[in-house]
Design a protein around this motif. Sequence first.
Motif, PDB file in Angstrom:
ATOM      1  N   MET B  71      39.863   5.840  19.453  1.00  0.00           N
ATOM      2  CA  MET B  71      38.852   5.620  20.492  1.00  0.00           C
ATOM      3  C   MET B  71      38.753   4.130  20.848  1.00  0.00           C
ATOM      4  O   MET B  71      37.740   3.673  21.377  1.00  0.00           O
ATOM      5  N   THR B  79      38.736   9.634  28.226  1.00  0.00           N
ATOM      6  CA  THR B  79      39.310  10.179  27.006  1.00  0.00           C
ATOM      7  C   THR B  79      40.285  11.305  27.354  1.00  0.00           C
ATOM      8  O   THR B  79      39.946  12.189  28.145  1.00  0.00           O
ATOM      9  N   ASN B 143      41.018   6.438  25.688  1.00  0.00           N
ATOM     10  CA  ASN B 143      40.841   6.962  24.338  1.00  0.00           C
ATOM     11  C   ASN B 143      41.715   8.213  24.186  1.00  0.00           C
ATOM     12  O   ASN B 143      41.884   8.971  25.149  1.00  0.00           O
TER      13      ASN B 143
END
Lengths: 353, 353
Positions: B71, B79, B143
């Motif tokens: 992350m 993400t 991420n």
Amino acid sequence: MSLETTLEQSRQKYEDELVEFLKIPSVSARSEHKGDMLKCAEWVRGKLADLGMEAEVISTAGHPIVYGEAMDAGPSAPTVLVYGHYDVQPVEPLDEWKTPPFEASVRDGHMYARGTADDKGQIHIHMKALEAYKEAKGVPPVNIKFLFEGEEEVGSVNLEEFIRNNVDKLACDAAVISDTPMLTPEHPSITLGLRGLVYMEVKLTGPSQDLHSGQYGGGVVNPANALAKIITQLKDDAGRVSIPGFYDAVKDLGPAERRSLEDTPITEEDFEREAGVSATGDGEAGVYWLERIWARPTLDVNGMVSGYTGEGAKTIIPARAMAKISMRLVPDQDPRDVRGKFEAYVKSLKPEG
Amino acid sequence: MSLETTLEQSRQKYEDELVEFLKIPSVSARSEHKGDMLKCAEWVRGKLADLGMEAEVISTAGHPIVYGEAMDAGPSAPTVLVYGHYDVQPVEPLDEWKTPPFEASVRDGHMYARGTADDKGQIHIHMKALEAYKEAKGVPPVNIKFLFEGEEEVGSVNLEEFIRNNVDKLACDAAVISDTPMLTPEHPSITLGLRGLVYMEVKLTGPSQDLHSGQYGGGVVNPANALAKIITQLKDDAGRVSIPGFYDAVKDLGPAERRSLEDTPITEEDFEREAGVSATGDGEAGVYWLERIWARPTLDVNGMVSGYTGEGAKTIIPARAMAKISMRLVPDQDPRDVRGKFEAYVKSLKPEG
């Protein structure tokens, strides 16, 4: 000494010999047992020689024939030819055997091993009957010829030629074959005839390799589905074989034959108990059950395989499918003719692609 | 350093690692590989840890899931969740392999081993892409979450529950799945959807043991013949699945979808070359071939077996017959519903006896 006493006293010796005979894995269908076949033939020849017979192992294009004769009764006495076979069926599936197939074991007074009932047990009985007779009574009142082949379980392919080429050698007044069932343990039976056999292998090839069913399903012919469809079209809904011309040569039973079937002292219940399944479930609709089994031709899948058959799921379209299919034939059906009709019909059913 | 240079310089190292990955026989369908599955999951976890990710092997009721996340791009960056699976299909039939299935071999610039294309190769590419990016450029701009399961080849039975129980953990802006085909080597492709699956096993039990086809043929239901008949009745002559209600939930394609199929830059000839068989041979009559393969539900036998399938002839009526049958499903078809309809229909086809 009486014959009964001799048989009684020799029982253990005979049983031990039978166990030795059953130990040889004479599986005629499997090429890896070629050596065992020869070993088994030699074993039988040795037993015939021990009986004082002229005995020989005769090569064929396949597995050898064992032949022996004892003509001591002289030219005026009748001659009996006894037929049997020393080969056995493959033993697979192995996990269905309670005890190893080539190690005879006795349970509840029955001996279990591959070949006890088909046909080593019978061969052995014939040999030991002669042995006991000679011991108890001396020279038997008939001349005896033993003809034991090693290819019965694969269609006796070389036997016919051997018989044609040895008509004089095999000449006899009576031929005895005991490779046949008894109706029940209480009913010794004489078999009037057995159905013949045509055995075929159907192979379908589809994709060049197994394909992913998600990426190809719906786009290519699946050989397993196609084979199932072909097999289904071999018989109609009334249980009759659909191959054109299959029944052309089949004759109906006469009234006397039909009556004799009905008079046979076994019931459908006996049959079902032995088979473990209903006797009325298959075959031609409306035909008496014993006639279907004894006197009508049939068609059965003996084996089939395609794709992934192991544990769990594999999502493939198989590249191939195979079925072994045999037809039981009755008098006047010519196996060559039936084979030709089967081939032509199956080819006509083959899907495109 | 440029990404290209890094990739170029690391090529041999990446290939060696892939070979190591492919060596683990992670066959999810076979219980004897349970230990290999765990070993393979641990191997993948180790590679994620080497990338500096938080990585774990998570037990399920079946084979474990490997999960890792990096992350580093921070909460304001998007993400990406990457899905893959480390399990592979069974390798049978072994004699179709030119080189051993778990020893990668390179021929004509292609690497061959079980899992190279489905799905270890792709997992490896995703991991090595991140590795190369970090080496060449540092922290990536997104991420990353890696979700690699071990049950894709057996229906992902425990994945759904895992996802339901870990909605927050798996939260993402985009999900990437590369366990999908490319149309041709020249046409990178985005897959809009894949068909689902219901996988069934049909087992028929007939006689209590294999029976002699000469003594029983015509008298008992042959499970192999009966299974063939059931399989045949699962599809009609126009290639449509015959299970009542099977198509109830299936929606027709809209005109735009249909046009996009027709615009797809692969031809029936491409497909046929790859499949090694005609594309027009199966599926629903009158439906465009790509629609049949991509947008219509299908039914296929994935495997079947009965009786004697070895060398030579064995004249038996088999005691049992089994088929593995799967159906590919399209949107709105409920697998539970289809399974119920399949079961009810097959039971209605089962013969007496």
